[in-house]
Design a protein around this motif. Structure first.
Motif, PDB file in Angstrom:
ATOM      1  N   LYS A 340      17.629  -0.936  45.686  1.00 63.69           N
ATOM      2  CA  LYS A 340      17.775   0.348  44.995  1.00 63.69           C
ATOM      3  C   LYS A 340      18.746   1.222  45.789  1.00 63.69           C
ATOM      4  CE  LYS A 340      14.461   3.426  45.142  1.00 63.69           C
ATOM      5  NZ  LYS A 340      13.264   4.238  44.888  1.00 63.69           N
ATOM      6  N   SER A 342      20.562   4.965  45.958  1.00 66.73           N
ATOM      7  CA  SER A 342      20.337   6.285  45.388  1.00 66.73           C
ATOM      8  C   SER A 342      21.241   7.312  46.045  1.00 66.73           C
ATOM      9  CB  SER A 342      18.885   6.731  45.615  1.00 66.73           C
ATOM     10  OG  SER A 342      17.990   5.752  45.146  1.00 66.73           O
ATOM     11  N   ALA A 355      27.182  11.409  38.106  1.00 68.09           N
ATOM     12  CA  ALA A 355      26.748  10.065  37.736  1.00 68.09           C
ATOM     13  C   ALA A 355      27.953   9.167  37.476  1.00 68.09           C
ATOM     14  CB  ALA A 355      25.856  10.121  36.505  1.00 68.09           C
ATOM     15  N   SER A 356      28.915   9.676  36.699  1.00 69.77           N
ATOM     16  CA  SER A 356      30.051   8.819  36.360  1.00 69.77           C
ATOM     17  C   SER A 356      30.865   8.479  37.602  1.00 69.77           C
ATOM     18  CB  SER A 356      30.927   9.482  35.290  1.00 69.77           C
ATOM     19  OG  SER A 356      31.495  10.661  35.804  1.00 69.77           O
ATOM     20  N   PHE A 359      29.079   5.623  39.228  1.00 62.93           N
ATOM     21  CA  PHE A 359      29.262   4.362  38.506  1.00 62.93           C
ATOM     22  C   PHE A 359      30.693   3.844  38.681  1.00 62.93           C
ATOM     23  CE2 PHE A 359      25.972   6.300  35.395  1.00 62.93           C
ATOM     24  CZ  PHE A 359      24.966   6.076  36.326  1.00 62.93           C
ATOM     25  N   ILE A 369      25.491  -3.047  37.763  1.00 65.98           N
ATOM     26  CA  ILE A 369      24.312  -2.182  37.757  1.00 65.98           C
ATOM     27  C   ILE A 369      23.267  -2.767  36.818  1.00 65.98           C
ATOM     28  CG2 ILE A 369      23.441   0.127  37.230  1.00 65.98           C
ATOM     29  CD1 ILE A 369      26.282   1.170  37.787  1.00 65.98           C
ATOM     30  N   ILE A 372      19.280   1.957  35.679  1.00 67.60           N
ATOM     31  CA  ILE A 372      19.669   3.295  36.122  1.00 67.60           C
ATOM     32  C   ILE A 372      18.489   4.230  35.915  1.00 67.60           C
ATOM     33  CG2 ILE A 372      21.205   5.269  35.747  1.00 67.60           C
ATOM     34  CD1 ILE A 372      23.214   3.238  34.516  1.00 67.60           C
ATOM     35  N   SER A 373      18.255   5.093  36.888  1.00 68.41           N
ATOM     36  CA  SER A 373      17.189   6.080  36.746  1.00 68.41           C
ATOM     37  C   SER A 373      17.689   7.389  37.341  1.00 68.41           C
ATOM     38  CB  SER A 373      15.943   5.603  37.494  1.00 68.41           C
ATOM     39  OG  SER A 373      15.027   6.661  37.644  1.00 68.41           O
ATOM     40  N   THR A 374      17.430   8.499  36.655  1.00 64.98           N
ATOM     41  CA  THR A 374      17.945   9.768  37.170  1.00 64.98           C
ATOM     42  C   THR A 374      16.842  10.822  37.221  1.00 64.98           C
ATOM     43  OG1 THR A 374      18.534  10.535  34.959  1.00 64.98           O
ATOM     44  CG2 THR A 374      20.230   9.365  36.199  1.00 64.98           C
ATOM     45  N   ILE A 379      20.095  10.196  41.656  1.00 70.06           N
ATOM     46  CA  ILE A 379      20.431   9.109  40.738  1.00 70.06           C
ATOM     47  C   ILE A 379      20.213   7.803  41.488  1.00 70.06           C
ATOM     48  CG2 ILE A 379      22.229   8.004  39.339  1.00 70.06           C
ATOM     49  CD1 ILE A 379      23.641  10.717  39.235  1.00 70.06           C
ATOM     50  N   SER A 380      19.410   6.911  40.896  1.00 74.58           N
ATOM     51  CA  SER A 380      19.167   5.608  41.515  1.00 74.58           C
ATOM     52  C   SER A 380      19.683   4.512  40.590  1.00 74.58           C
ATOM     53  CB  SER A 380      17.669   5.386  41.741  1.00 74.58           C
ATOM     54  OG  SER A 380      17.139   6.352  42.609  1.00 74.58           O
ATOM     55  N   VAL A 381      20.231   3.477  41.203  1.00 74.12           N
ATOM     56  CA  VAL A 381      20.604   2.292  40.432  1.00 74.12           C
ATOM     57  C   VAL A 381      20.016   1.069  41.126  1.00 74.12           C
ATOM     58  CG1 VAL A 381      22.756   3.304  39.577  1.00 74.12           C
ATOM     59  CG2 VAL A 381      22.788   1.966  41.700  1.00 74.12           C
TER      60      VAL A 381
END
Lengths: 401, 401
Positions: A340, A342, A355-356, A359, A369, A372-374, A379-381
């Motif tokens: 994970k 973050s 976020a972008s 990414f 990825i 994805i969780s925010t 922000i975690s991927v």
């Protein structure tokens, strides 16, 4: 001059030389005119050695007796540290957790502080004594000694700082502050001068491992100004507080956590109550679930994925296998080779581009990825574990280098 | 069934195997239906190790902090012993000195027990728990931890037995009882079934080293029946009590003490006040004097001889050298190659032949007697250290073989 609470961990007092060094940090603070209260952990490997001794005799020893045993470690380091301060010619007294007034609940091995009866500590300060308190321990209502569990000494220190209305709570460790990322993994990581409680909480839970969450939560609740600094080098550390100076930095840090397993329940009926069934099942067995993602329903079915620590993955899979009939899912998949990654920062709320940008950095590094969780400040991927160090550096340098 | 107090010394709980063995002795007693309260010392070398650690940091550490440090040793052994008993499936609780209600004066390093607040121990017994108490420690009126000094755990055990009105206080050691002489030195030495408090006190102070004097004094004062027995072998030991069965034995034991130096102040004026001057001088420096002999005056002078422990001989000589002018003695002599040989027995009061029998045995062995001192239940002679083992055997066999 006000009260300063200082906390020293086990490695900071591991031997006579370090004890003497720590004593100098304390007496230097005292000489500046402060009232000084010190919380100390057990020396070096003492706690592990005691656990091993207990294991030889009874691997299933009661938690009450384990607490009685382990709490001795901090008593010894507190007395030894007091002796080192005596040698430097300063007035000092060491106190056990109960002497310092720590009253806890009866949850042996992971007790919560209920209150601190601060009379003794205040009396000692009034006598101009430096006060050394054995961390990690207290007393329950039955007069039995309890321990506070992992990170307990940090919590002892923050709690004392709160009740004493200390000017600050200094946590001395073997790193010199909180970094934008783990300096062992990220070449360009740099030390933060300041960080908010919330950011610190996200970073701690994301595996930054500088401060224990419970201490930061308590510091936030009672507005205790914390400071993380090095017991080895004399330089400024990182302040943890409610509001920090506004900077151009959108994010405060990047963290990686490899203790992650992803479980996917594939093809469950797209009807109400499915998620409740799954997660109440896990909660009943005290399995903590971190990220949860549910796919959009399609063809009357959906997928539910979530992450747990790797330690719990097998148990979670077994539980879900047992209810295959009632959940009517098509497939159950577990992947424990993921990581994970973050990013954390109060600044990201107002900045939709964060976020972008994250990414983009991962895409340019050719890293896939998986989930994805925010949240408001995080922000975690989920990514492949094999990519995680490369990903950490790529994301860090995109924001923070 | 009544209460039994059992005390185990440091070597009896030195490692996991011995802790388990001791736990079996305790649970065997519990299974017989007794209430069992156990007092335990620190494991093996723990106390010495802690003293060494403290010495590295501050050789002049305060006694308060030394007590805070050293008391941790008994906390750990008490918890470990409780764990071993838990493993055997019996209800048990370990208590620190203060939890068990030991209230002492503030003489850190050698505190006296003022009282025991026995409520907690009695509550635990009422719950049918085996109670393990950390020996050697208490709490003073300022809520500071104290230690009781040498032999402290024996004293803790007897004090507990007294306030709990225990049936007996069993002192487990690595010997199986009190002998007529040290079995390592005297081939024909044999174990005593019984001995009176007074005899035990004389033997302890004469270097028999089985029980500490303070514990025997306390047992005598509160009429606690003590029993010395082996933690290694299961057999009966020696009972220490007020009155013992009348036997033909005139004496109970023979002891040798090599830690003796004799100082002679030769040719002091035969006027009043000389002895007072000498011994008040020594008392002021806390030098304990054992045997004192004064010769009959002749030609207006007399000789005063006394014994001290070898550790104090140099200091005593220096003190007396300083007052040569005012004492007007002719000569000052110190001999630290002597030994004190003593016979002890309540029976000797009524038997005038005891002394001559002792002197006869020494005479036959061609051993010269340098000084003689007698009390109601003891006769001590000073002899050459080189003769002492031979003398010990000769006297022992004359009375006890």
């Amino acid at each position: 001059m006000g009260i300063i609470v200082q906390k020293f961990g086990g490695s900071s007092v591991a031997n006579a030389e370090r004890v003497n060094h720590v004593a100098r940090i304390i007496t230097d603070t005292y000489k500046m005119g402060h009232d000084v209260v010190v919380v100390v952990s057990a020396q070096g490997d003492t706690t592990d050695d005691l656990i091993e001794k207990a294991g030889e005799i009874n691997p299933k020893a009661s938690k009450r007796e384990m607490d009685a045993l382990l709490s001795a470690g901090e008593l010894m380091s507190a007395a030894l540290l007091a002796m080192a301060i005596e040698k430097q010619g300063f007035p000092v007294v060491s106190l056990s957790g109960w002497q310092a007034g720590f009253v806890t609940d009866s949850n042996h091995g992971g007790a919560r502080i209920r209150r601190i009866e601060k009379e003794r500590v205040e009396n000692e300060l009034a006598k101009h004594n430096i006060v050394i308190v054995a961390g990690f321990q207290g007393l329950n209502r039955y007069d039995d000694v309890t321990t506070l569990g992992r990170g307990g000494s940090d919590t002892s220190a923050v709690a004392l700082a709160a009740v004493l209305h200390a000017d600050r709570c200094q946590i001395y460790t073997d790193v010199d502050g909180v970094y934008t990322a783990d300096p062992r993994l990220v070449k360009n990581a740099r030390k933060l001068d300041e960080i908010t409680y919330d950011e610190m909480l996200e970073l701690a839970s994301l595996g930054a491992q500088v401060l224990h969450n419970r201490s930061v939560e308590m510091a936030k609740k009672y507005n205790v100004k914390m400071e993380v600094l090095s017991s080895l080098e004399k330089k400024s550390g990182t302040e943890v507080k409610e509001v920090v100076k506004v900077e151009k930095m959108l994010i405060r840090g990047v963290a990686r956590d490899n203790d992650v397993a992803r479980i996917s329940v594939v093809g469950v009926p797209d009807v109400p109550g499915i998620a409740f069934k799954i997660f109440s099942l896990l909660a009943a067995r005290k399995i903590n679930v971190d990220i949860i993602l549910q796919s959009i329903g399609r063809d009357g079915t959906k997928d539910i994925s979530f992450t747990v620590s790797r330690m719990h993955a097998g148990q979670a899979m077994a539980l879900l296998e047992e209810v295959r009939e009632s959940l009517r899912y098509e497939n159950l998949v577990c992947d424990d080779t993921i990581s994970k990654l973050s990013i954390v920062g109060s600044g990201m709320i107002a900045n939709p581009g964060v976020a972008s940008k994250m990414f983009e950095a991962l895409s340019e590094a050719n890293i896939n990825i998986q989930m994805i969780s925010t949240s408001e400040i995080k922000i975690s991927v989920l990514i492949d574990e094999a990519d995680s160090t490369r990903a950490l550096n790529a994301v860090h340098d995109a924001f923070l280098a």
